[in-house]
Design a protein around this motif. Sequence first.
Motif, PDB file in Angstrom:
ATOM      1  N   ASP A  76       6.241  -1.176  -3.497  1.00 16.87           N
ATOM      2  CA  ASP A  76       5.034  -2.292  -3.367  1.00 16.87           C
ATOM      3  C   ASP A  76       3.882  -1.621  -4.230  1.00 16.87           C
ATOM      4  O   ASP A  76       3.307  -2.426  -4.988  1.00 16.87           O
ATOM      5  CB  ASP A  76       4.560  -2.523  -2.137  1.00 16.87           C
ATOM      6  CG  ASP A  76       5.533  -3.364  -1.230  1.00 16.87           C
ATOM      7  OD1 ASP A  76       6.795  -3.733  -2.051  1.00 16.87           O
ATOM      8  OD2 ASP A  76       5.483  -3.698  -0.053  1.00 16.87           O
ATOM      9  N   LEU A  97       1.447  -5.178   0.379  1.00 13.47           N
ATOM     10  CA  LEU A  97       1.691  -5.578   2.008  1.00 13.47           C
ATOM     11  C   LEU A  97       2.168  -4.830   2.841  1.00 13.47           C
ATOM     12  O   LEU A  97       1.941  -4.675   4.092  1.00 13.47           O
ATOM     13  CB  LEU A  97       2.694  -6.724   1.791  1.00 13.47           C
ATOM     14  CG  LEU A  97       1.744  -8.124   0.910  1.00 13.47           C
ATOM     15  CD1 LEU A  97       2.909  -9.344   0.909  1.00 13.47           C
ATOM     16  CD2 LEU A  97       0.715  -8.653   1.478  1.00 13.47           C
ATOM     17  N   GLU A 100      -0.585  -2.419   3.928  1.00 11.12           N
ATOM     18  CA  GLU A 100      -1.322  -3.114   4.909  1.00 11.12           C
ATOM     19  C   GLU A 100      -0.640  -3.360   6.340  1.00 11.12           C
ATOM     20  O   GLU A 100      -1.277  -3.169   7.497  1.00 11.12           O
ATOM     21  CB  GLU A 100      -1.818  -4.407   4.279  1.00 11.12           C
ATOM     22  CG  GLU A 100      -2.530  -4.470   2.951  1.00 11.12           C
ATOM     23  CD  GLU A 100      -2.712  -5.683   2.371  1.00 11.12           C
ATOM     24  OE1 GLU A 100      -2.456  -6.890   3.042  1.00 11.12           O
ATOM     25  OE2 GLU A 100      -3.281  -6.030   1.278  1.00 11.12           O
TER      26      GLU A 100
END
Length: 106
Positions: A76, A97, A100
């Motif tokens: 990512d 993401l 996160e």
Amino acid sequence: YRLAGVDGEATEDKVEPEDLEDPEAPASQNSPEAHERRMEKEFGITRIVTKHRGIPILLASIQDTISGLLRRIRRDEVARRRHIQHGTLDSNADGNLTREMFAKSP
């Protein structure tokens, strides 16, 4: 005994009568042998895990989970940097993401 939730489903584990221990019960129920039987019933799985290569298997599973998560975070991050390079993502936004979600997980 079981507690029912809003949807009617049980929200707690089922408690069996033999799982309950009465400290005021006659001494025959609180004998060392009875205590040993209860302990074996509750913690007997640990003996199986330690004698049958369970710990290396558990550690390998944890290692695989962490490796997969780190691989997805790196993947990512590469995608995020490409988007920043091409101007399709704000450089102040995280955009990763997986990272996160990992940061929010317990």
